[in-house]
Design an enzyme around this catalytic site. Sequence first.
Site, PDB file in Angstrom:
ATOM      1  N   ARG A 178      61.128  53.241  55.196  1.00  0.00           N
ATOM      2  CA  ARG A 178      60.278  53.913  54.203  1.00  0.00           C
ATOM      3  C   ARG A 178      60.969  55.179  53.675  1.00  0.00           C
ATOM      4  NH1 ARG A 178      58.136  49.682  55.163  1.00  0.00           N
ATOM      5  NH2 ARG A 178      55.898  49.212  55.217  1.00  0.00           N
ATOM      6  N   SER A 221      49.341  51.142  54.010  1.00  0.00           N
ATOM      7  CA  SER A 221      49.524  51.958  55.212  1.00  0.00           C
ATOM      8  C   SER A 221      49.494  53.429  54.829  1.00  0.00           C
ATOM      9  CB  SER A 221      50.873  51.666  55.863  1.00  0.00           C
ATOM     10  OG  SER A 221      50.946  50.336  56.280  1.00  0.00           O
ATOM     11  N   GLU A 242      52.566  58.177  55.167  1.00  0.00           N
ATOM     12  CA  GLU A 242      53.527  57.348  54.465  1.00  0.00           C
ATOM     13  C   GLU A 242      53.317  57.511  52.965  1.00  0.00           C
ATOM     14  OE1 GLU A 242      54.944  53.213  53.050  1.00  0.00           O
ATOM     15  OE2 GLU A 242      52.871  53.482  53.626  1.00  0.00           O
TER      16      GLU A 242
END
Length: 344
Positions: free
Chosen positions: A169, A243, A339
């Site tokens: 990520r 998420s 995130e």
Amino acid sequence: MSTGLAVHGAFSLKAFNTFGLECTAERFVEAFSVEDVQTFVRDPFLNSSLSLLLGGGSNVLLTATHLPGTVLHVAIKHREVLQETLDYVDVRIGAGEPWHDFVLWTLENGWGGAENLSLIPGQVGTAPVQNIGAYGVELNDICTGVHFVERESGTVGYYTREQCAFGYRDSVFKKELKDKCVLVSVDFRFTKRNHLLKTHYGTVEDQLTAAGQLPSPKTISDAVIAIRQSKLPDPAKLGNSGSFFKNPYISKEQFSFLQSIDANAPGYLQPAGEIKAAAGWLIEKAGWKGFRRGDAGVHALQALVLVNYGQATGPEIWELAQDIIADVQEKFKIGLEPEVNLVG
Ligand code: EPU
């Protein structure tokens, strides 16, 4: 301001973020071409007032109800085959193409590589920023390079996959190039035969077996879509940003502590020796799964996803997230990090 771009004042971002949060941008501009982006960054007023670069709005939490400055929405639509052989095809895709429509297009063409990344919300141009990933595949497995407009010079630059410095990520666009460029297109290589199929992650294999199907790009995509639909809320029906937290990397000692609480604690050993723990598991164990405060909540089927039941505000979602972070820290001594990108 000398620009041919349409500049909208006091613009609602509700339809432009998948959390469905109300937030009024002071100014809103849409770019439909690379030239539009160049016009934008070469306009000193617009460029210096840029407060948010918006793709599909699927990975952002607007933490305030008013956003000063200018929002630039990149809406460049473009699909181009650059070259192909019997084995592979190279394509260039505009940053404004919806990610899942693009994945379906690759499958219609019989190409392999993007199937595990089916049904991810958002646009192609924001996918490299956080190196989207799901079911054992990350964008960096198929991305060969990225074109962007430099904000300082207005010129078009190109980074190869290596220069993009992809991580979990993570990418150069979150680090050295953060706020310095506007992504305009992404290059990919897909297989036309001898596909590298990945079915090992989670329940993909089980899903294929249950459906009585052999692995192929199309059947894996169908399996991934079925799994995602069973666990992840559809942003069109229930506001969310996928998420909300990253899965934390922890030490072997920290992981032993989790195993002492529950022998089945999930954890994935990483090449460098640390362990990737499951934030969803930690949040569930801490008792937050299905929790609701006003219209802000933790999804009942996947604790990693925060949801807006309708009228939640950005500050309310952010407050809930911070309470979860503090609680997981206290109970497990593990610091969760968002995130999603926090804006406001
Ligand atoms: N788990 C729980 N409770 C929960 C959620 C998960 O115990 O409420 C456990 C699961 O049982 C499993 C482990 O946690 O043992 C991992 O769960 P899962 O495989 O569902 O994946 P995840 O870690 O929750 C990540 C990505 C998702 C991606 C899936 C599938 C991150 C931050 N998230 O989720 O990506 O779809 O794997 O590959 O890495 C996104 O980024 O928006 C996203 C949805």
